[in-house]
Design an enzyme around this catalytic site. Structure first.
Site, PDB file in Angstrom:
ATOM      1  N   LYS A 204      45.634   0.579  43.080  1.00  0.00           N
ATOM      2  CA  LYS A 204      46.727   0.551  42.122  1.00  0.00           C
ATOM      3  C   LYS A 204      47.359  -0.832  42.151  1.00  0.00           C
ATOM      4  CE  LYS A 204      51.120   2.636  40.983  1.00  0.00           C
ATOM      5  NZ  LYS A 204      52.015   3.775  41.178  1.00  0.00           N
ATOM      6  N   LYS A 259      43.964   2.038  38.659  1.00  0.00           N
ATOM      7  CA  LYS A 259      45.122   2.038  37.792  1.00  0.00           C
ATOM      8  C   LYS A 259      45.732   0.657  37.710  1.00  0.00           C
ATOM      9  CE  LYS A 259      49.615   4.154  37.625  1.00  0.00           C
ATOM     10  NZ  LYS A 259      50.628   4.799  38.412  1.00  0.00           N
TER      11      LYS A 259
HETATM   12  C1  PBG Z   1      54.962   5.608  40.703  1.00  0.00           C
HETATM   13  C2  PBG Z   1      54.025   5.724  39.580  1.00  0.00           C
HETATM   14  C3  PBG Z   1      53.940   4.814  38.541  1.00  0.00           C
HETATM   15  C4  PBG Z   1      53.005   5.313  37.650  1.00  0.00           C
HETATM   16  C5  PBG Z   1      52.510   6.498  38.176  1.00  0.00           C
HETATM   17  N1  PBG Z   1      53.141   6.742  39.391  1.00  0.00           N
HETATM   18  C6  PBG Z   1      54.725   3.599  38.241  1.00  0.00           C
HETATM   19  C7  PBG Z   1      54.922   2.569  39.250  1.00  0.00           C
HETATM   20  O1  PBG Z   1      54.149   2.425  40.197  1.00  0.00           O
HETATM   21  O2  PBG Z   1      55.908   1.863  39.093  1.00  0.00           O
HETATM   22  C8  PBG Z   1      52.651   4.636  36.360  1.00  0.00           C
HETATM   23  C9  PBG Z   1      52.069   5.472  35.308  1.00  0.00           C
HETATM   24  C10 PBG Z   1      52.132   4.892  33.964  1.00  0.00           C
HETATM   25  O3  PBG Z   1      52.556   3.734  33.737  1.00  0.00           O
HETATM   26  O4  PBG Z   1      51.742   5.616  33.032  1.00  0.00           O
HETATM   27  N2  PBG Z   1      54.569   5.878  41.961  1.00  0.00           N
END
Ligand code: PBG
Length: 335
Positions: A204, A259
């Protein structure tokens, strides 16, 4: 693949196989089906109704009744699983994010209500991370201005266990702390949840494409000008994603996720080719917003752009995609 000499023009004309629809269908290498879709939904603490997420036109924060309806709709459409994200009441957010481990929190109550309605006909995935609950908007506990790892992991383990108690099928840690997959696995096993899966957000990235999500769950204001670069990956790094995935698999992850999605398709491909395990990609909020905004302007054809974007994940090697387009795509695929 190209180890033998292929013919060349004019003997070979690749356009022959593209000429007719029947032939294009025959040579098609990848297919997108409803089985590939995971639907992320946002929930809020009201019994009835829903409210729009301004930066994601067409997406709403759902009250409990609507969340249950969405789950039933997913079953009806044939979508295998949903992922639940809470927009927590700001008054319940705190420095120590304690609401995350409250067995009666919004996510747990929603999951119970959904499971009571749909049972095993729908997989329910819960996000394991502290950002919807922390007053600073970070995914972990903050000590001296730094997001601390090991104490955060302890809390994440408790969070995963209360979610499992509520009926969640898949714990999906999205926090990027080191060692959390192994710790969550042990905690779930000790609590007797041997069959609750772990879908790790293994790779991520610290991405600008999460902006609309942070509006949706209300963490943008908490985060202020802050960022998540001390735990989420640097967008410059690809090999490091393979390292992350290897570690998470070693710690017991059942599946891994990359992601964001579309800007990171190289990693979807590399992860699938290297490890051959169930691999998912998250078409994140910013990707949804881009396609939606362009379509609203009349600059893109929404239906074909969204289907093409989802198909691209399959071609890259993904086994499935988390996408806010999931119900819409499922309906389009039915036709
Ligand atoms: C937070 C989380 C995020 C997303 C999923 N879980 C955002 C972040 O890390 O700030 C993002 C999902 C999206 O942008 O659709 N743990």
């Amino acid at each position: 693949m190209f180890s033998f000499v292929r013919g060349s023009y004019p003997q070979t004309r690749l356009r022959r196989s593209r000429r007719h629809p029947w032939s294009r269908r025959l040579v098609r290498e990848t297919r997108l089906t409803v089985d590939d879709l995971i639907w992320p939904i946002f929930v809020r603490d009201f019994a009835e109704g829903r409210e729009p997420v301004p930066s994601m036109p067409g997406v709403h924060r759902l009250g409990r009744a609507d969340a249950v309806r969405a789950a039933a709709e997913a079953v009806e459409l044939g979508i295998p699983a949903i992922a639940v994200f809470p927009a927590t009441d700001p008054r319940l957010k705190s420095e120590d994010a304690r609401e995350a481990v409250n067995p009666e929190n919004l996510v747990c109550r929603t999951v119970r209500a959904i499971k009571a309605e749909v049972g095993d006909s729908l997989g329910v995935i819960c996000d394991v991370a502290l950002d919807p609950y922390s007053s600073h908007g970070q995914d972990g506990l903050v000590e001296g201005g730094y997001v601390t790892n090991d104490r955060t992991v302890e809390l994440l383990c408790r969070q995963a266990v209360v979610q499992a108690e509520a009926g969640c099928d898949v714990a999906a840690p999205s926090d990027m702390m080191d060692g959390r997959v192994g710790a969550i696995r042990r905690a779930l096993d000790e609590a007797g949840y041997l069959d609750v899966q772990i879908m790790s957000y293994a790779a991520k990235y610290a991405s600008a494409f999460y902006g609309p999500f942070r509006d949706a769950v209300g963490s943008a204001a908490n985060l202020g000008g802050g960022d998540k670069k001390t735990y989420q990956q640097d967008p410059s790094n690809g090999d490091e994603a393979l390292h992350e995935v290897a570690l998470d698999l070693g710690e017991g992850a059942d599946s891994v996720m990359i992601k964001p999605g579309m800007p990171y398709l190289d990693l979807v491909h590399r992860v699938k080719a290297t490890f051959g395990v169930p691999t998912y990609a998250y078409q994140v909020s910013g990707e949804y917003a881009m396609i939606t905004a362009a379509a609203e302007q009349g600059w893109l054809d929404r239906d074909s752009a969204l289907l093409e974007s989802l198909l691209a994940f399959k071609r890259a090697g993904a086994d499935g995609v988390l996408s806010y387009f999931a119900p819409e795509a499922a309906r389009l695929l039915r036709r």
